[in-house]
Design an enzyme around this catalytic site. Structure first.
Site, PDB file in Angstrom:
ATOM      1  N   LYS A  90      63.565  64.074  31.283  1.00 20.39           N
ATOM      2  CA  LYS A  90      64.011  62.676  31.196  1.00 20.39           C
ATOM      3  C   LYS A  90      64.809  62.425  29.911  1.00 20.39           C
ATOM      4  CE  LYS A  90      59.777  61.104  31.436  1.00 20.39           C
ATOM      5  NZ  LYS A  90      59.035  62.384  31.489  1.00 20.39           N
TER       6      LYS A  90
ATOM      7  N   ARG B 146      54.414  53.741  33.065  1.00 24.56           N
ATOM      8  CA  ARG B 146      53.580  54.900  33.382  1.00 24.56           C
ATOM      9  C   ARG B 146      52.295  54.527  34.095  1.00 24.56           C
ATOM     10  NH1 ARG B 146      55.752  58.389  28.808  1.00 24.56           N
ATOM     11  NH2 ARG B 146      54.584  60.300  28.788  1.00 24.56           N
TER      12      ARG B 146
ATOM     13  N   ARG C   8      59.416  73.555  23.838  1.00 27.24           N
ATOM     14  CA  ARG C   8      60.322  72.456  23.463  1.00 27.24           C
ATOM     15  C   ARG C   8      60.373  72.322  21.938  1.00 27.24           C
ATOM     16  NH1 ARG C   8      59.585  66.489  25.911  1.00 27.24           N
ATOM     17  NH2 ARG C   8      57.448  66.677  25.184  1.00 27.24           N
TER      18      ARG C   8
ATOM     19  N   ARG D 217      56.306  69.414  18.687  1.00 24.74           N
ATOM     20  CA  ARG D 217      55.411  68.257  18.766  1.00 24.74           C
ATOM     21  C   ARG D 217      53.948  68.669  18.875  1.00 24.74           C
ATOM     22  NH1 ARG D 217      57.927  64.275  23.196  1.00 24.74           N
ATOM     23  NH2 ARG D 217      55.705  64.069  23.630  1.00 24.74           N
TER      24      ARG D 217
ATOM     25  N   ARG E  91      48.056  65.650  29.770  1.00 23.69           N
ATOM     26  CA  ARG E  91      49.175  64.772  30.158  1.00 23.69           C
ATOM     27  C   ARG E  91      49.540  64.956  31.625  1.00 23.69           C
ATOM     28  NH1 ARG E  91      52.664  66.998  25.789  1.00 23.69           N
ATOM     29  NH2 ARG E  91      54.453  65.784  26.486  1.00 23.69           N
TER      30      ARG E  91
HETATM   31  P1  ADP Z   1      60.818  64.722  29.112  1.00 29.23           P
HETATM   32  O1  ADP Z   1      61.589  63.710  28.307  1.00 29.23           O
HETATM   33  O2  ADP Z   1      60.823  64.403  30.578  1.00 29.23           O
HETATM   34  O3  ADP Z   1      59.454  64.973  28.569  1.00 29.23           O
HETATM   35  P2  ADP Z   1      62.629  66.696  27.903  1.00 29.23           P
HETATM   36  O4  ADP Z   1      64.002  66.177  28.174  1.00 29.23           O
HETATM   37  O5  ADP Z   1      62.073  66.544  26.544  1.00 29.23           O
HETATM   38  O6  ADP Z   1      61.598  66.122  29.017  1.00 29.23           O
HETATM   39  O7  ADP Z   1      62.634  68.259  28.328  1.00 29.23           O
HETATM   40  C1  ADP Z   1      61.468  69.068  28.181  1.00 29.23           C
HETATM   41  C2  ADP Z   1      61.888  70.479  27.769  1.00 29.23           C
HETATM   42  O8  ADP Z   1      62.583  71.105  28.876  1.00 29.23           O
HETATM   43  C3  ADP Z   1      62.852  70.546  26.588  1.00 29.23           C
HETATM   44  O9  ADP Z   1      62.551  71.715  25.851  1.00 29.23           O
HETATM   45  C4  ADP Z   1      64.242  70.656  27.243  1.00 29.23           C
HETATM   46  O10 ADP Z   1      65.169  71.357  26.415  1.00 29.23           O
HETATM   47  C5  ADP Z   1      63.914  71.472  28.489  1.00 29.23           C
HETATM   48  N1  ADP Z   1      64.778  71.126  29.632  1.00 29.23           N
HETATM   49  C6  ADP Z   1      65.246  69.898  29.989  1.00 29.23           C
HETATM   50  N2  ADP Z   1      66.004  69.971  31.113  1.00 29.23           N
HETATM   51  C7  ADP Z   1      66.007  71.274  31.477  1.00 29.23           C
HETATM   52  C8  ADP Z   1      66.610  72.004  32.564  1.00 29.23           C
HETATM   53  N3  ADP Z   1      67.353  71.403  33.503  1.00 29.23           N
HETATM   54  N4  ADP Z   1      66.384  73.350  32.616  1.00 29.23           N
HETATM   55  C9  ADP Z   1      65.622  73.973  31.664  1.00 29.23           C
HETATM   56  N5  ADP Z   1      65.039  73.348  30.642  1.00 29.23           N
HETATM   57  C10 ADP Z   1      65.218  72.012  30.535  1.00 29.23           C
HETATM   58  P1  ADP Z   2      56.625  63.204  27.358  1.00 29.91           P
HETATM   59  O1  ADP Z   2      57.921  62.674  27.877  1.00 29.91           O
HETATM   60  O2  ADP Z   2      56.704  64.583  26.842  1.00 29.91           O
HETATM   61  O3  ADP Z   2      55.477  62.941  28.263  1.00 29.91           O
HETATM   62  P2  ADP Z   2      56.552  60.928  25.610  1.00 29.91           P
HETATM   63  O4  ADP Z   2      57.325  61.173  24.391  1.00 29.91           O
HETATM   64  O5  ADP Z   2      57.134  60.086  26.686  1.00 29.91           O
HETATM   65  O6  ADP Z   2      56.160  62.368  26.122  1.00 29.91           O
HETATM   66  O7  ADP Z   2      55.129  60.320  25.262  1.00 29.91           O
HETATM   67  C1  ADP Z   2      54.302  60.855  24.264  1.00 29.91           C
HETATM   68  C2  ADP Z   2      52.983  60.093  24.224  1.00 29.91           C
HETATM   69  O8  ADP Z   2      53.226  58.703  23.874  1.00 29.91           O
HETATM   70  C3  ADP Z   2      52.244  60.012  25.558  1.00 29.91           C
HETATM   71  O9  ADP Z   2      51.450  61.163  25.814  1.00 29.91           O
HETATM   72  C4  ADP Z   2      51.400  58.740  25.359  1.00 29.91           C
HETATM   73  O10 ADP Z   2      50.293  58.980  24.508  1.00 29.91           O
HETATM   74  C5  ADP Z   2      52.367  57.832  24.603  1.00 29.91           C
HETATM   75  N1  ADP Z   2      53.190  57.029  25.544  1.00 29.91           N
HETATM   76  C6  ADP Z   2      54.537  57.099  25.711  1.00 29.91           C
HETATM   77  N2  ADP Z   2      54.955  56.246  26.660  1.00 29.91           N
HETATM   78  C7  ADP Z   2      53.829  55.597  27.105  1.00 29.91           C
HETATM   79  C8  ADP Z   2      53.579  54.610  28.100  1.00 29.91           C
HETATM   80  N3  ADP Z   2      54.582  54.076  28.832  1.00 29.91           N
HETATM   81  N4  ADP Z   2      52.301  54.208  28.288  1.00 29.91           N
HETATM   82  C9  ADP Z   2      51.285  54.709  27.565  1.00 29.91           C
HETATM   83  N5  ADP Z   2      51.445  55.657  26.632  1.00 29.91           N
HETATM   84  C10 ADP Z   2      52.702  56.110  26.384  1.00 29.91           C
END
Ligand code: ADP
Ligand code: ADP
Length: 219
Positions: A13, A87, A126, A155, A166
Site C-alpha cells: 500500500k 482497519r 522491508r 521497523r 498483525r
Molecule cells: P504496506 O504499506 O502495505 O505495509 P509496503 O509498501 O511497505 O506495504 O511494502 C512492504 C514491503 O514489500 C516493502 O519492503 C516493499 O519494498 C515490498 N514491496 C512492495 N511492493 C512490492 C512488489 N510489487 N513486489 C515485491 N516487493 C514489494
Molecule cells: P503496515 O502497513 O505494515 O501494517 P502500518 O504502518 O499501517 O503498518 O501500521 C503500523 C501500526 O500502527 C499497526 O500495527 C497499528 O498498531 C497502528 N495502526 C496504523 N493504522 C491503524 C489503524 N487504522 N487502526 C488502528 N491501528 C493502526
C-alpha cells in the site's frame, strides 16, 4: 481524487501510494506513518499508540478516528489517499459517516491481494529511509548502493512475532471491511503480486474502470 488503498500489512500500500501521490498530486494519509511521527515527537497520542504498535495490535478506534478527522480537515477533505485506514468496522462506519456529512464521497477503494507467505517475506526484509520515507526491500526493491546504512530503518514491528499478530488482526478485524466497501463505494480488488510498476498499472486500470475523478487527465 479521494482514494483508499486497502489490504494486509506488507501488501504494498505504501509503495503504491507514493507513486499515486506523484501522479495525481495527492496527500498521502498513512495512519501508521502518523503514529510513528507522533511517537518520535513524544506526543500523548504517540505515547498511547506505542504499546499497541510494538505488539502489532490495533490502536483504539477513537484515537485513530480523531487523528484522521484532523488530517482530512486540514486538507479540505479532498485530494488524498488513505493508506492503512480504516482497519475496523467501527473506523469504516465512522469514515463513511464523516464523508457523507462533508458531501465528499470516495472515488475508489482499491484492495491489494497478496498471500500471507509472501507477506512475511516482504515485511521481514522491508527497510525504510528515515529521512525521505522511501520504502525498500533488501531483495525485491533494494536501496541505492550509496545510501548511508544508518538512514535505513528496520521497523521494530517487522519482526516475526509482531508480523504474525498483525496478519491475525488483519484476518479478524480488517478483511471483513471489503464487504462494506463493496457495497458502499466503488471497489476493486487487484492482484498485488508482480513488479511494483506492473501493480501500479493494474491500479490505474482499476481507477479507469471505476471512473475515478481526475483519471481522464492521465494517459
Ligand atoms: P504496506 O504499506 O502495505 O505495509 P509496503 O509498501 O511497505 O506495504 O511494502 C512492504 C514491503 O514489500 C516493502 O519492503 C516493499 O519494498 C515490498 N514491496 C512492495 N511492493 C512490492 C512488489 N510489487 N513486489 C515485491 N516487493 C514489494
Ligand atoms: P503496515 O502497513 O505494515 O501494517 P502500518 O504502518 O499501517 O503498518 O501500521 C503500523 C501500526 O500502527 C499497526 O500495527 C497499528 O498498531 C497502528 N495502526 C496504523 N493504522 C491503524 C489503524 N487504522 N487502526 C488502528 N491501528 C493502526
Amino acid at each position: 481524487m479521494r482514494l483508499i488503498l486497502f489490504g494486509p500489512p506488507g501488501a504494498g500500500k505504501g509503495t503504491q501510494a507514493r507513486q499515486l501521490v506523484e501522479r495525481f498530486h495527492l496527500k498521502q494519509i498513512s495512519t501508521g506513518d502518523l503514529f510513528r511521527a507522533a511517537l518520535r515527537d513524544e506526543t500523548p497520542v504517540g505515547l498511547e499508540a506505542k504499546g499497541y504498535m510494538d505488539r502489532g495490535e490495533l490502536v483504539p478506534d477513537s484515537v485513530v478516528n480523531k487523528m484522521v478527522e484532523e488530517a482530512l480537515g486540514a486538507i479540505g477533505n479532498d485530494h488524498y489517499i488513505l493508506d492503512g485506514f480504516p482497519r475496523t468496522t467501527e473506523q469504516a462506519r465512522w469514515l463513511l459517516g464523516y464523508l457523507d456529512e462533508h458531501d465528499a464521497p470516495l472515488d475508489a477503494v482499491i484492495s491489494l491481494k497478496v498471500d500471507p507467505e509472501l507477506i512475511v517475506q516482504r515485511l521481514s526484509r522491508r527497510r525504510t529511509d528515515k529521512e525521505t520515507g522511501a520504502i525498500y526491500h533488501l531483495d525485491f526493491n533494494p536501496p541505492p548502493a550509496d545510501l548511508p546504512a544508518d538512514r535505513l530503518v528496520h521497523r521494530s514491528d517487522d519482526q516475526p512475532d509482531a508480523i504474525r499478530t498483525r496478519l491475525g488482526v488483519y484476518e479478524a478485524d480488517t478483511r471483513p471491511l471489503a464487504a462494506i466497501f463493496e457495497q458502499e463505494a466503488r471497489f476493486a480488488e487487484i492482484d498485488g503480486v508482480g513488479e511494483i510498476d506492473e501493480v501500479q498499472g493494474r491500479i490505474m486500470d482499476a481507477l479507469r474502470t471505476l471512473g475515478a475523478r481526475g483519471i481522464e487527465a492521465t494517459s
